[in-house]
Write a protein that holds these residues in place. Structure first.
Motif, mmCIF file in Angstrom:
data_model
loop_
_atom_site.group_PDB
_atom_site.id
_atom_site.type_symbol
_atom_site.label_atom_id
_atom_site.label_comp_id
_atom_site.label_asym_id
_atom_site.label_seq_id
_atom_site.Cartn_x
_atom_site.Cartn_y
_atom_site.Cartn_z
ATOM 1 N N LEU A 132 -11.005 -33.661 40.946
ATOM 2 C CA LEU A 132 -11.201 -34.814 41.829
ATOM 3 C C LEU A 132 -11.197 -34.406 43.295
ATOM 4 N N LYS A 133 -10.314 -33.488 43.669
ATOM 5 C CA LYS A 133 -10.254 -33.054 45.070
ATOM 6 C C LYS A 133 -11.486 -32.235 45.451
ATOM 7 N N ARG A 134 -12.028 -31.466 44.509
ATOM 8 C CA ARG A 134 -13.285 -30.768 44.783
ATOM 9 C C ARG A 134 -14.398 -31.782 45.049
ATOM 10 N N GLU A 135 -14.441 -32.836 44.228
ATOM 11 C CA GLU A 135 -15.461 -33.864 44.421
ATOM 12 C C GLU A 135 -15.280 -34.549 45.768
ATOM 13 N N GLU A 136 -14.042 -34.875 46.120
ATOM 14 C CA GLU A 136 -13.779 -35.496 47.417
ATOM 15 C C GLU A 136 -14.214 -34.576 48.553
ATOM 16 N N ALA A 137 -13.899 -33.294 48.451
ATOM 17 C CA ALA A 137 -14.249 -32.342 49.499
ATOM 18 C C ALA A 137 -15.754 -32.249 49.690
ATOM 19 N N LEU A 138 -16.501 -32.303 48.613
ATOM 20 C CA LEU A 138 -17.963 -32.247 48.724
ATOM 21 C C LEU A 138 -18.503 -33.480 49.438
ATOM 22 N N HIS A 139 -17.914 -34.635 49.177
ATOM 23 C CA HIS A 139 -18.339 -35.851 49.882
ATOM 24 C C HIS A 139 -18.054 -35.755 51.379
ATOM 25 N N LEU A 140 -16.975 -35.082 51.735
ATOM 26 C CA LEU A 140 -16.536 -35.045 53.127
ATOM 27 C C LEU A 140 -17.124 -33.900 53.939
ATOM 28 N N SER A 141 -17.619 -32.869 53.279
ATOM 29 C CA SER A 141 -17.880 -31.609 53.972
ATOM 30 C C SER A 141 -19.189 -31.552 54.743
ATOM 31 N N ASP A 142 -20.166 -32.393 54.409
ATOM 32 C CA ASP A 142 -21.472 -32.363 55.088
ATOM 33 C C ASP A 142 -22.083 -30.966 55.072
ATOM 34 N N GLY A 143 -21.945 -30.268 53.954
ATOM 35 C CA GLY A 143 -22.537 -28.942 53.832
ATOM 36 C C GLY A 143 -21.695 -27.817 54.377
ATOM 37 N N ARG A 144 -20.553 -28.146 54.996
ATOM 38 C CA ARG A 144 -19.657 -27.109 55.518
ATOM 39 C C ARG A 144 -18.677 -26.683 54.432
ATOM 40 N N ASP A 145 -17.735 -25.825 54.795
ATOM 41 C CA ASP A 145 -16.733 -25.352 53.851
ATOM 42 C C ASP A 145 -15.958 -26.558 53.308
ATOM 43 N N PRO A 146 -16.005 -26.809 52.001
ATOM 44 C CA PRO A 146 -15.280 -27.970 51.455
ATOM 45 C C PRO A 146 -13.792 -27.939 51.759
ATOM 46 N N TYR A 147 -13.210 -26.742 51.807
ATOM 47 C CA TYR A 147 -11.768 -26.672 52.087
ATOM 48 C C TYR A 147 -11.474 -27.184 53.498
ATOM 49 N N ASP A 148 -12.344 -26.889 54.456
ATOM 50 C CA ASP A 148 -12.140 -27.386 55.817
ATOM 51 C C ASP A 148 -12.097 -28.906 55.852
ATOM 52 N N ALA A 149 -12.885 -29.540 54.986
ATOM 53 C CA ALA A 149 -12.902 -31.004 54.946
ATOM 54 C C ALA A 149 -11.555 -31.553 54.502
ATOM 55 N N LEU A 150 -10.887 -30.878 53.575
ATOM 56 C CA LEU A 150 -9.553 -31.309 53.146
ATOM 57 C C LEU A 150 -8.516 -30.970 54.207
ATOM 58 N N LEU A 151 -8.627 -29.819 54.831
ATOM 59 C CA LEU A 151 -7.708 -29.409 55.890
ATOM 60 C C LEU A 151 -7.711 -30.405 57.052
ATOM 61 N N ALA A 152 -8.880 -30.953 57.357
ATOM 62 C CA ALA A 152 -9.004 -31.870 58.490
ATOM 63 C C ALA A 152 -8.169 -33.131 58.327
ATOM 64 N N GLU A 153 -7.824 -33.478 57.100
ATOM 65 C CA GLU A 153 -6.975 -34.650 56.870
ATOM 66 C C GLU A 153 -5.591 -34.455 57.468
ATOM 67 N N TYR A 154 -5.125 -33.205 57.490
ATOM 68 C CA TYR A 154 -3.760 -32.908 57.924
ATOM 69 C C TYR A 154 -3.693 -32.226 59.289
ATOM 70 N N GLU A 155 -4.743 -31.507 59.657
ATOM 71 C CA GLU A 155 -4.759 -30.803 60.944
ATOM 72 C C GLU A 155 -6.154 -30.912 61.550
ATOM 73 N N PRO A 156 -6.449 -32.055 62.196
ATOM 74 C CA PRO A 156 -7.776 -32.255 62.778
ATOM 75 C C PRO A 156 -8.135 -31.131 63.747
ATOM 76 N N GLY A 157 -9.341 -30.629 63.609
ATOM 77 C CA GLY A 157 -9.825 -29.587 64.511
ATOM 78 C C GLY A 157 -9.600 -28.178 64.019
ATOM 79 N N ALA A 158 -8.780 -27.995 62.998
ATOM 80 C CA ALA A 158 -8.507 -26.649 62.485
ATOM 81 C C ALA A 158 -9.544 -26.273 61.432
#
Length: 488
Positions: A132-158
């Motif tokens: 589920l988190k992989r699917e969420e990351a793909l929705h959020l990533s806009d083609g960028r690193d999916p992990y960065d999309a999840l990281l942004a929830e907790y540390e914006p800009g990192a």
């Protein structure tokens, strides 16, 4: 109402509901009966549906388009609303509710698997969480690193790449410092004996007050994994006890008081607003770590704590200097939350690398335990003896907090920067700490960090507080000086 008033009214109501949802999670880890886990999952999912619907309300987009912010506070508030709106509208309501439902159930299954040491029972639900988190990351990533999309929830800009560079600079010097300490002829002793757990809790409550916790707006309870919950006028913390290790309770309590102190110290004018909480988990962790380590484990404060513990528990068999060394003793610990200052970040880096691999698809959940145990043996030189000392020790993955772990080390880095500036600005700090008086330190942090809430982005907040860009160097210099002297 004009668009800004409409946005802030909507945000206030959403924040209030979010606090109710958080209270459900707090209850689940403190007083909820174990048999209620499945029902609680349905309750959390229902609340998630309501919150998601509010966060993706098309009216928000219309208000944002029409809003004309004039002050820095309005600009910061609308920035946070826009960031949350953009993230929420990219995640389907179906997926948001399913994540809430599955992670609520996974939390209970994690607790049971941890208690019974049966990792196999937990792996199926963890695999579903990762999916589920992989699917969420793909929705959020806009083609960028999916992990960065999840990281942004907790540390914006990192970004993961930036953090990898910082962590890469930390690792060799931390390992070298640890190895020199372990090779020293000076080795602090352990604290022996047993310590009444009721007395531990009472002392923990006293220490929370010493560090500025307002019990009129909070409470302390016990949980498997200590945490802080809430904001504004209802900020709760939990701790845990161990009859042979009172430091577990003492420093878990001080740590969570740092989180709670941040939330209680935010300008009341911001409560329930988009900037009414801590700006990031990295900044949040900087407060818990500076309370716990740079202040709570300092020679000055441990001198006071030594006397207070002897009044509570009797003769400890250590003088104040030996007690300070024991409090800061380096040891090979399986548990991240019980690890010493030098090795703590090595625990975090292990998790950071593994969860990036899980989200990136290069590591399967079925292989996670073996990957953890192999990496742990390589990093710490000992083999994991049981799952609760290995990958089952933390609740984070069970509840879907992928991208959260690196903020622990980032928090240590921020704490190092803040501590250096605090010592510069309050040169007689140790005089107060030796009397059990943390007010000069807490007042400094309240003025430079707490009161601002989410007004400034994380790195800017630290820069404003310290007068310098965040860097790992102050943390490394502090650790090398402290433990270099302690271990001769």
């Amino acid at each position: 109402m004009n668009p800004i008033e409409a946005i802030l009214t909507h945000a206030r109501e959403t924040a209030a509901l979010d606090q109710v949802a958080a209270r459900l999670s707090w209850d689940q880890e403190t007083f909820m009966p174990r048999g209620a886990a499945r029902q609680r999952g349905d309750e959390v999912a229902a609340m998630s549906d309501v919150l998601h619907a509010r966060r993706v309300d098309p009216q928000i987009g219309e208000w944002l388009a029409a809003a004309q912010p004039e002050t820095d506070i309005e600009k910061a508030q609308l920035h946070e609303v826009r960031r949350a709106f953009d993230r929420a509208t990219k995640v389907p309501a179906r997926l948001s509710a399913e994540i809430a439902r599955v992670t609520s159930m996974a939390q209970g299954q994690w607790a049971e698997a941890r208690e019974t040491e049966n990792a196999a029972d937990f792996l199926p639900v963890l695999a579903r969480v990762v999916e589920l988190k992989r699917e969420e990351a793909l929705h959020l990533s806009d083609g960028r690193d999916p992990y960065d999309a999840l990281l942004a929830e907790y540390e914006p800009g990192a970004t993961a790449d930036d953090l990898s560079a910082m962590f890469g600079a930390l690792r060799p010097r931390l390992v070298a410092l640890r190895d020199r300490a372990f090779g020293s002829v000076r080795q602090p002793g352990l604290l022996g004996g047993t310590y009444d757990e009721t007395v531990q809790i009472a002392l923990g409550r006293e220490l929370a007050k010493v560090f500025g916790y307002d019990f009129a707006r909070g409470r302390i309870d016990k949980a498997v994994h200590p945490f802080s919950s809430g904001s504004g006028d209802d900020v709760r913390i939990t701790t845990r006890t161990d009859p042979t290790d009172p430091f577990n309770c003492i420093y878990s309590t001080i740590h969570e008081t740092g989180h709670a102190g941040y939330e209680q110290g935010i300008d009341p004018a911001y409560h329930f607003s988009p900037i009414g909480g801590g700006v990031s988990m990295g900044v949040h962790e900087s407060q818990s770590r500076i309370y716990e380590n740079q202040l709570g484990r300092s020679r000055a404060f441990t001198g006071w704590l030594h006397g207070r513990m002897e009044r509570a528990f009797g003769d400890l068999g250590l003088d104040a200097d030996a007690f300070y060394c024991t409090v800061n003793r380096l040891g090979r610990s399986y548990i991240r939350t019980e690890s010493d200052e030098v090795q703590y970040n090595l625990h975090v880096l292990l998790r950071f690398d593994l969860e990036r691999a899980l989200i990136g698809g290069t590591l399967d959940v079925a292989d996670l335990e073996e990957a953890w145990n192999t990496r742990f043996k390589a990093d710490f030189g000992v083999a994991v003896d049981r799952p609760s000392n290995g990958f089952l020790q933390d609740v984070h993955w069970a509840v879907g907090l992928f991208g959260y772990f690196p903020t622990y080390t980032l928090g240590n880095v921020y704490a190092g920067c803040l501590h250096a500036a605090l010592r510069r600005d309050v040169p007689d700090l140790d005089v107060a700490l030796a009397e059990g008086n943390t007010a000069p330190a807490i007042s400094w942090l309240a003025e430079r960090v707490h009161r601002h809430g989410g007004l400034y982005p994380p790195r800017e907040l630290i820069s404003r507080a310290t007068g310098a860009e965040p860097s790992e160097e102050p943390l490394l210099a502090y650790l090398e000086a402290k433990f270099g002297a302690l271990y001769a």
